[in-house]
Motif scaffolding. Structure first.
Motif, PDB file in Angstrom:
ATOM      1  N   LEU A  60       0.825  -1.210   0.000  1.00 40.13           N
ATOM      2  CA  LEU A  60       0.000   0.000   0.000  1.00 40.13           C
ATOM      3  C   LEU A  60       0.855   1.255   0.000  1.00 40.13           C
ATOM      4  O   LEU A  60       0.585   2.211  -0.742  1.00 40.13           O
ATOM      5  N   LEU A  61       1.883   1.265   0.823  1.00 42.51           N
ATOM      6  CA  LEU A  61       2.769   2.423   0.884  1.00 42.51           C
ATOM      7  C   LEU A  61       3.418   2.687  -0.471  1.00 42.51           C
ATOM      8  O   LEU A  61       3.590   3.847  -0.877  1.00 42.51           O
ATOM      9  N   SER A  62       3.752   1.613  -1.189  1.00 40.99           N
ATOM     10  CA  SER A  62       4.383   1.772  -2.504  1.00 40.99           C
ATOM     11  C   SER A  62       3.425   2.380  -3.523  1.00 40.99           C
ATOM     12  O   SER A  62       3.859   2.937  -4.525  1.00 40.99           O
ATOM     13  N   ARG A  63       2.120   2.284  -3.255  1.00 41.84           N
ATOM     14  CA  ARG A  63       1.107   2.882  -4.134  1.00 41.84           C
ATOM     15  C   ARG A  63       0.735   4.289  -3.693  1.00 41.84           C
ATOM     16  O   ARG A  63      -0.160   4.910  -4.256  1.00 41.84           O
ATOM     17  N   GLY A  64       1.407   4.812  -2.670  1.00 42.00           N
ATOM     18  CA  GLY A  64       1.138   6.159  -2.206  1.00 42.00           C
ATOM     19  C   GLY A  64       0.020   6.263  -1.198  1.00 42.00           C
ATOM     20  O   GLY A  64      -0.446   7.374  -0.897  1.00 42.00           O
ATOM     21  N   VAL A  65      -0.422   5.130  -0.648  1.00 44.02           N
ATOM     22  CA  VAL A  65      -1.489   5.130   0.350  1.00 44.02           C
ATOM     23  C   VAL A  65      -0.881   5.293   1.742  1.00 44.02           C
ATOM     24  O   VAL A  65       0.075   4.603   2.100  1.00 44.02           O
ATOM     25  N   THR A  66      -1.413   6.194   2.529  1.00 54.89           N
ATOM     26  CA  THR A  66      -1.016   6.328   3.927  1.00 54.89           C
ATOM     27  C   THR A  66      -1.763   5.278   4.744  1.00 54.89           C
ATOM     28  O   THR A  66      -2.973   5.114   4.578  1.00 54.89           O
TER      29      THR A  66
END
Length: 386
Positions: A55-61
């Protein structure tokens, strides 16, 4: 978009699937491109670190509250009821998550709860087991949309008639919108102003049902809660996105791909004849599982191999389970084909064959066969009415 939803491991035997998703992760993946900077609030254990990194790699916090261990949903096939581990009654209740934001998508949890303060909120309870009202835990929203399937709506209201149940829910909760998901038959959108509209399901060559409700709610939330699009238009884009996800299991919902999805005309009460072998436990199990799945979609079902009253029963489509078919079944199948009846064949093994060469749909996937048969029957009904 702020998302409050579960992070769970999902297992499936046929087709093989082992992925840590759950409603929250899948919704966050679906909104990552549609709503850059999306934020997920969830519970997680150390075993879930890989999913969080994705998720972090997709820009999601990602904001997590600690959970002692993973929670696993195990399916035999995508339409089967999952086994949950640990058992539901053994899962402890963790501290409530809280968020205040303009646009929020809230799912139900197994291990906790989520309190929302929002300008616009979308609530998907994710359970038919005594679904809790949105406001029961103190959640508030200036405008509220509820997304439920038919069973959840009936359980939430105690009313069998869907139109009456949706109106009752609007009156009881003050929601602006109630969206009722109807599986192969699409969805109905009820608005507080009195408008009712239908959104079709859209065709996909493969149907992978695990998590499709998460996709629907996530895409609907982006377009209705965040972009303030009319509810029916948002629901239509959500239905198109489900079709694309079923086919690809990816999270790319670009406008061109969505515009190319084709609607299907499933009809509750359409009649489907199932032809299949009955000599072995495996053959009979598949036949009965298909019968159950089609009835869950609202279809009427007849199996000539097991039911005496099959004579004179006119079907709108035939589903063939291509394994150990009797000569009588083959004769009936060819007769149905000669009469122009739509035929869908579940062909899982190379060692079996039905000698039909045209005007049939063939798939090696059980869930896909069920939906293709329901759609074929609905289109047959629609054609006969026109």
């Amino acid at each position: 978009m702020h998302i409050m939803g579960g992070l769970y491991r999902e297992l499936c035997d046929i087709p093989s699937w082992d992925c840590t998703m759950g409603s929250g992760v899948r919704a966050a993946m679906a909104t990552a491109d549609l709503s850059p900077g999306s934020e997920l609030h969830t519970y997680a254990s150390s075993a879930d670190d890989a999913a969080i990194r994705a998720l972090l790699s997709r820009g999601v916090t990602v904001k997590t509250t600690a959970r002692p261990s993973s929670i696993v949903f195990a399916y035999f096939h995508p339409l089967s009821s999952p086994h949950v581990e640990p058992p539901r009654e053994a899962i402890g209740h963790l501290p409530t998550l809280r968020v205040t934001a303009e646009a929020v998508l809230r799912f139900g949890f197994l291990e906790g709860d989520a309190t929302v303060t929002a300008d616009r909120a979308v609530y998907d309870p994710q359970t038919w087991r005594n679904p809790k009202p949105f406001s029961a835990n103190g959640s508030t929203a200036s405008e509220l949309a509820l997304v439920l399937n038919e069973l959840e709506l009936r359980e939430a209201t105690g009313i069998d008639n869907l139109d009456q149940a949706a109106r009752h829910l609007i009156n009881e909760t003050g929601a602006q919108v109630v969206v009722v998901k109807k599986g192969a038959c699409g969805a109905s959108v009820y608005e507080a102003a009195g408008n009712v509209s239908h959104v079709p399901a859209y065709r996909s060559s493969k149907i992978f049902k695990i998590g499709t409700g998460d996709i629907f709610s996530a895409v609907f939330a982006v377009y209705w809660a965040e972009r303030k699009m009319p509810a029916t238009q948002a629901a239509d884009l959500a239905s198109r996105s489900v079709s694309l996800y079923c086919e690809t299991r990816t999270f790319k919902f670009d406008p061109l791909s969505l515009s190319q999805r084709l609607p299907v005309a499933a009809v509750a009460g359409a009649r489907i004849c199932i032809e299949g072998g009955t000599e072995s436990i495996g053959q009979r199990y598949t036949l009965e599982e298909a019968r159950f799945a089609l009835r869950e979609l609202g279809m009427e079902v007849m199996c000539p191999e097991t039911e005496q009253e099959a004579d004179g029963w006119n079907a709108d489509a035939t589903l063939v389970i291509d394994d150990g078919l009797s000569q009588h079944a083959l004769i009936r199948i060819r007769k149905a084909q000669a009469q122009g009846r739509p035929i869908v064949v579940l062909h899982e093994r190379l060692s079996t064959t039905v000698s039909l060469t045209k005007d049939i749909e063939v798939t090696d996937d059980f869930a896909s066969a069920i939906y293709l048969a329901a759609w074929a029957a609905g289109e047959s009904v629609a054609a006969n009415r026109s």
